[in-house]
Design an enzyme around this catalytic site. Structure first.
Site, PDB file in Angstrom:
ATOM      1  CG  HIS A 158      34.644  52.811  29.208  1.00 38.57           C
ATOM      2  ND1 HIS A 158      33.945  53.233  30.320  1.00 38.57           N
ATOM      3  CD2 HIS A 158      34.834  53.922  28.447  1.00 38.57           C
ATOM      4  CE1 HIS A 158      33.710  54.528  30.216  1.00 38.57           C
ATOM      5  NE2 HIS A 158      34.262  54.975  29.101  1.00 38.57           N
ATOM      6  CB  SER A 279      49.214  24.172  33.697  1.00 37.11           C
ATOM      7  OG  SER A 279      48.394  23.141  34.219  1.00 37.11           O
ATOM      8  CE  LYS A 285      46.432  27.749  32.384  1.00 42.38           C
ATOM      9  NZ  LYS A 285      45.508  28.838  32.479  1.00 42.38           N
ATOM     10  CD  GLU A 292      49.049  34.863  36.854  1.00 43.36           C
ATOM     11  OE1 GLU A 292      48.629  34.131  37.760  1.00 43.36           O
ATOM     12  OE2 GLU A 292      49.494  34.414  35.782  1.00 43.36           O
TER      13      GLU A 292
END
Ligand code: ARG
Length: 493
Positions: A158, A279, A285, A292
């Protein structure tokens, strides 16, 4: 009058927009090699069966060899005017040797059996390529598992901390999953590697052809005899894309773990700088873009699967032009799955799992407390339900005082209040993450021994798969060189 090869019945040429809408030369560039090989085998068969005489066969053979070699050096450019690869190759041959001979190659065949045969030949090779890419990935996953056997990772259910696991158990879980993908690819290969040539347009032919001969020359495992089925079925494409879609879905789960584990909050995985981007505005970042994108690309392959299933469901028996839409998305799904497997592989071998952070988390998140409950069952003969309650209450109390299971004295006192005596070393044995991992030694469990047994089993399956890839490739290589040398002989008659 139309100038097309099939023009007899037509009064005018095809409309330019219609040609643009229906021609497939861009997509067919991947089929040129197979279309020529298919023609070579067909010609050898026609000649051997006495359907095309030596003089014509010899001229066609020379021109096919020339085309084959030209295409090896520099991929042939297809002319959209001739609609597809089949009419392009036939036209090129006729231009080389004239219509008297060139016009005989298309005896006892049709573009309908040609196109599906070409697709099967191309696809079977790509299935082997994808299988190999996956096998290399599994090899390295097992290597990583070997190297990290006994190091700690966090196990979740979970997405909540569940139990500590062996890092090797995490790597090998993906190996175990991808091995099933290899099995599915092998099934797809079996459905694909079947010869449709000789089915002709839909109903076979009155010429005395020999379909077993082309099956052998083209390196197929068997012949799809039923001509109506052979020309109009693409369920092998559905099967292959469904194998690809399942691979993508499995890769996507790994990608999701990479993205989540590498976030600041989890801090469990460090993705190599070369596998992330920054970024343009936020200097701090580091984005795990490979993971992704693997997730993002899954939809392409699911889309391809939906498309081929949709095409297949709505056509009457016999070739329908709907079927030519089987290829663009198939090509895209091949490219997508191949690059996604390869980049996921490289991402995995360059990322570093932070075992120390995992150890700290396993202490803090109480994920070893199940083993304390187990210990109460085995050494104190307490029913598991009661042991669960006692251990759960302990977790609540420790959390209330902002402590964790490293507080052995507290645990010992709490158990004593419940009339249970455990020594400090017994407590250490059942709440320390590394000890707990070693104790999970049931077959298939996370203990180093159980994992190492699984690694051995998986390596055995993997070497069989490697052998299968080599043998399958070898068979195709031999088939092509046999076809070529028989054609060479024919050209010299
Ligand atoms: N270009 C077609 C395809 O990709 C093959 C030719 C089919 N035959 C025909 N009569 N149009 O499926």
């Amino acid at each position: 009058m139309s100038t097309k090869l099939w023009a007899g019945v037509f009064n005018k040429d095809v409309d330019a927009e219609v040609l643009d809408y229906t021609e497939t030369t861009k997509i067919d560039t991947r089929l040129v090699h197979y279309d020529i090989w298919g023609s070579m085998a067909h010609l050898i068969m026609l000649n051997e069966q006495g359907i095309v005489a030596h003089d014509a066969a010899s001229a066609i053979a020379s021109s096919l060899l020339e085309l084959h070699d030209e295409n090896e050096k520099n991929p042939l450019a297809l002319n959209p005017q001739y609609e597809d690869v089949h009419l392009n190759i036939e036209t090129l041959i006729t231009q080389k040797i004239g219509p008297e001979f060139g016009g005989r190659l298309h005896t006892a065949r049709s573009r309908n059996d040609q196109v599906v045969t070409d697709t099967r030949m191309y696809l079977r090779e790509e299935i082997l390529n994808i299988t190999e890419t996956l096998v290399l990935f599994i090899d390295d996953l097992l290597q990583l598992a070997d190297e990290t056997n006994g190091r700690l990772a966090v196990g979740y259910t979970h997405l909540q901390p569940a139990q500590p696991i062996n890092l090797a158990f995490w790597y090998s879980a993906y190996a175990s999953m991808f091995l099933r993908d290899v099995e599915r690819l092998r099934d797809s290969f079996r459905y694909t590697n079947v010869n449709a040539l000789g089915a002709c347009a839909l109903a076979g032919t009155s010429f005395n052809i020999n379909r077993e001969l082309t099956t052998q020359l083209l390196g197929f495992n068997s012949t799809l005899y039923h001509s109506l089925d052979a020309t109009s079925s693409r369920d092998f494409v559905s099967h292959a894309i469904s194998s690809f879609a399942i691979i993508m879905s499995n890769l996507s789960r790994l990608a999701e773990e990479v993205v989540v584990w590498s976030s600041h909050e989890f801090g469990l995985l460090t993705v190599d700088d070369a596998f992330a981007t920054g970024s343009s505005i936020m200097p701090q970042k580091k984005n795990p873009v490979v993971g992704e994108l693997v997730k993002g690309k899954v939809g392409r392959v699911y889309g391809a699967l939906m498309q081929i299933l949709t095409i297949n469901k709505g056509i009457t028996l016999g070739y329908n032009c709907d079927l030519q839409e089987d290829k663009p998305m198939l090509w895209d799904s091949i490219d997508t799955v191949k690059s996604s497997v390869s980049i996921s592989h490289r991402q995995m071998t360059t990322s570093i799992y932070q075992s120390e952070r995992a150890t700290e988390l396993c202490w803090k998140n109480f994920s070893t407390v199940t083993e304390l409950a187990n210990m109460l069952v085995t050494s104190k003969n307490i029913p598991f339900r009661d042991a669960h309650k006692i251990s759960g209450t302990l977790v609540r109390k420790l959390a209330e005082i902002q402590s964790d299971l490293r507080n052995f004295d507290y645990i010992q006192k709490y158990l004593a209040e419940n009339s249970i005596t455990l020594s400090l070393s017994e407590i250490r044995e059942c709440v320390s993450p590394d000890k707990v991992v070693s104790r999970q030694s049931s077959s298939g469990g996370t203990s180093p021994k159980a994992v190492s047994d699984m690694i051995t089993d998986m390596r055995n399956s993997l070497s069989q798969h490697k052998l299968w890839i080599d043998e399958s490739r070898q068979k195709l290589k031999i088939a092509l060189s046999t076809t070529r040398s028989r054609l060479q002989k024919l050209s010299q008659i």
